[in-house]
Design an enzyme around this catalytic site. Structure first.
Site, PDB file in Angstrom:
ATOM      1  N   ASP A  55      -6.993  -4.961  -3.438  1.00  0.00           N
ATOM      2  CA  ASP A  55      -6.273  -4.411  -2.297  1.00  0.00           C
ATOM      3  C   ASP A  55      -6.413  -5.284  -1.058  1.00  0.00           C
ATOM      4  O   ASP A  55      -7.295  -6.151  -0.970  1.00  0.00           O
ATOM      5  CB  ASP A  55      -6.810  -3.010  -1.963  1.00  0.00           C
ATOM      6  CG  ASP A  55      -6.237  -1.950  -2.878  1.00  0.00           C
ATOM      7  OD1 ASP A  55      -5.265  -2.246  -3.581  1.00  0.00           O
ATOM      8  OD2 ASP A  55      -6.768  -0.826  -2.887  1.00  0.00           O
ATOM      9  N   LYS A  68      -1.548  -3.010   0.064  1.00  0.00           N
ATOM     10  CA  LYS A  68      -0.560  -2.101   0.672  1.00  0.00           C
ATOM     11  C   LYS A  68      -0.921  -1.900   2.131  1.00  0.00           C
ATOM     12  O   LYS A  68      -2.069  -1.692   2.491  1.00  0.00           O
ATOM     13  CB  LYS A  68      -0.560  -0.738  -0.047  1.00  0.00           C
ATOM     14  CG  LYS A  68      -0.156  -0.815  -1.505  1.00  0.00           C
ATOM     15  CD  LYS A  68       0.034   0.551  -2.107  1.00  0.00           C
ATOM     16  CE  LYS A  68      -1.269   1.299  -2.289  1.00  0.00           C
ATOM     17  NZ  LYS A  68      -2.108   0.706  -3.349  1.00  0.00           N
ATOM     18  N   MET A  73      -7.341   5.478   8.359  1.00  0.00           N
ATOM     19  CA  MET A  73      -5.948   5.037   8.574  1.00  0.00           C
ATOM     20  C   MET A  73      -5.306   5.772   9.753  1.00  0.00           C
ATOM     21  O   MET A  73      -4.162   6.205   9.685  1.00  0.00           O
ATOM     22  CB  MET A  73      -5.121   5.254   7.289  1.00  0.00           C
ATOM     23  CG  MET A  73      -5.652   4.484   6.089  1.00  0.00           C
ATOM     24  SD  MET A  73      -4.921   4.988   4.514  1.00  0.00           S
ATOM     25  CE  MET A  73      -5.782   6.544   4.205  1.00  0.00           C
TER      26      MET A  73
END
Length: 466
Positions: A247, A269, A382
């Site tokens: 990732d 991502k 996030m």
């Protein structure tokens, strides 16, 4: 080579130990572990050594003379009497009895190495008596790469050696079979504590008509950024993988820990910008494993905490692909620790809650009324883009605007930055300085402890260790 490494069977054999102090105690414990019968010679013996002795052992308090060497398999001198140690060494050499004089290699015919014990697997490290401390340091590094369950794996192999020899008459075929066994799902079952299933699978594998390499997937939590926070198991499986899917949040230093010949596939991502959609990642895992390859799915933090690991193993289970999940230190624990912020504290917070800063549809429609209770720490993953909404909604639902909060950027790495403010001032605070993902947001009274506890920032981690 000054000393040839040998392993000897001491079970039931009489071993002489001259000395009764702490050093003698350490040697006695080692001999006892190997099943030796002790003959201890010393006028004074510490209580711990006496309690270690069993009925078959002897304790001679009259002092040393060469008669105590009768019937002895080997001898160890652990005294601080230099003339006595030299005499013992001379007597043993004359009688061809192996002798070790502690901290004096010149008087030894054998030396005791630093040992990694995974019985029946035993690894010995020696510096030839020049630097026992260095040997112990090397041993400590090797400890991390040799799972404690290797001993159980060796016992399992021992049960089936004759059956494998009967099945494969060619030595090369036997070697191939054991290499696949010791590096595949059977070994991993043993490491996970499922010895019975491993034995059943090994029995079945022996009865197969041909050798077939099996693919499998490892979902590995890489932690929040610092490579030293990876678990031993994570590192071991990463270095076995033929293919590594990693990732955006996985630190480059961690990716570099994989095998040099492994295929590396970036599947990072970002918010609203998925280099590889999740569905495609799931299919890649199945495809690589179906080809018989060992696949590491390397994820930042922990695979099951906002890492979508559950979706990936659902796909693997549907296709009957063997997999393992290796937990990692999640960003909340790692970043908070390195920022000097305890997530719970008896005086400030008795619970902690992890929340994602945006949902599947990119909204941040959270249960705000549940997040404003006192004595609770809230950690937002996030949440950088939605920070204004987070602050606004927490205040609107009753959390005091003066509640401390911290924003941790690139936590646990040498580039870590921490911004401390309040719910009412954080948006303005970061407007004055550039902040970029990955970030973690911590809200709660525990943030006020940071000034006292932020050990990380007392060191310049960009410099090599001394």
């Amino acid at each position: 080579m000054e000393f040839l490494p040998l392993f000897t069977n001491l079970n039931g054999k009489t071993c002489l130990l001259i000395g009764g102090g702490q050093i003698a105690l350490r040697k006695a414990r080692l001999l006892r572990k190997a099943g030796a019968v002790l003959r201890v010679v010393s006028p004074k013996v510490i209580p711990e050594l006496k309690s270690l002795m069993q009925p078959a052992d002897e304790l001679l308090s009259s002092g040393y003379d060469d008669s105590v060497l009768n019937g002895v398999f080997l001898a160890i001198a652990a005294t601080d009497d230099e003339p006595l140690n030299r005499q013992i060494s001379q007597d043993c050499h004359r009688l061809n009895i192996p002798v070790n004089v502690v901290d004096n290699p010149e008087l030894c015919s054998f030396i005791l190495p630093a040992i990694i014990d995974r019985s029946p697997v035993v690894v010995a490290v020696s510096s030839g008596g020049n630097s026992p401390v260095l040997a112990r340091l090397i041993r400590s590094r090797l400890e991390s790469s040799i799972p404690t369950s290797y001993g159980r794996l060796a016992h399992l192999v021992g049960k089936f050696r004759d059956a494998v020899k009967a099945k494969f008459s060619d030595i090369e075929d036997r070697r191939d079979f054991w290499e696949q066994t010791l590096q595949g799902p059977i070994a991993e079952m043993v490491f996970a504590g499922n010895d019975e299933a491993a034995e059943q699978m090994l029995s079945k594998a022996i009865n197969q008509t041909e050798l077939r390499p099996g693919g499998e997937v490892y979902l590995i939590g890489a932690g929040p950024g610092d490579p030293d926070l990876m678990t031993f198991k994570a590192l071991r499986l990463l270095q076995r993988a033929d293919v590594v899917l990693y990732d955006r949040l996985v630190a480059p230093a961690i990716v570099e820990l994989c095998r040099k010949d492994a295929e590396r596939v970036y599947v990072g991502k970002e918010r609203s910008n998925h280099a590889v959609p999740q569905e495609n990642i799931n299919q890649l895992l199945v495809r690589y494993a179906s080809e018989g390859r060992k696949v590491a799915r390397l994820k930042g933090g922990d695979p099951f905490i906002f890492g979508r690991g559950g979706e990936e193993i659902e796909e693997l289970a549907e296709h009957n692909i063997p997999f393992q999940v290796v937990p990692g230190i999640t960003a909340a624990a790692g970043c908070a620790s390195y920022a000097g912020i305890p997530l719970t504290h008896r005086d400030y917070a008795q619970s902690v809650r992890f929340v994602t800063g945006h949902l599947k549809d990119n909204s941040i429609n959270l249960p705000w009324s549940e997040l404003v209770h006192g004595q609770q720490t809230i950690v937002f993953y996030m949440g950088l883009v939605g920070l204004p909404v987070i602050c606004e909604q927490l205040i609107a639902h009753g959390r005091n605007a003066d509640t401390p909060m911290a924003l941790v950027q690139q936590g646990t790495t040498v580039d870590q930055q921490v911004v401390v403010a309040t719910l009412g001032t954080m948006v303005d605070a970061i407007a004055e300085r550039p902040v970029k993902a990955p970030t973690l947001i911590i809200v709660g009274e525990v943030v006020a402890l940071r000034e006292k506890l932020a050990w990380y920032e007392k060191y310049d981690l960009s410099k090599p260790e001394l």
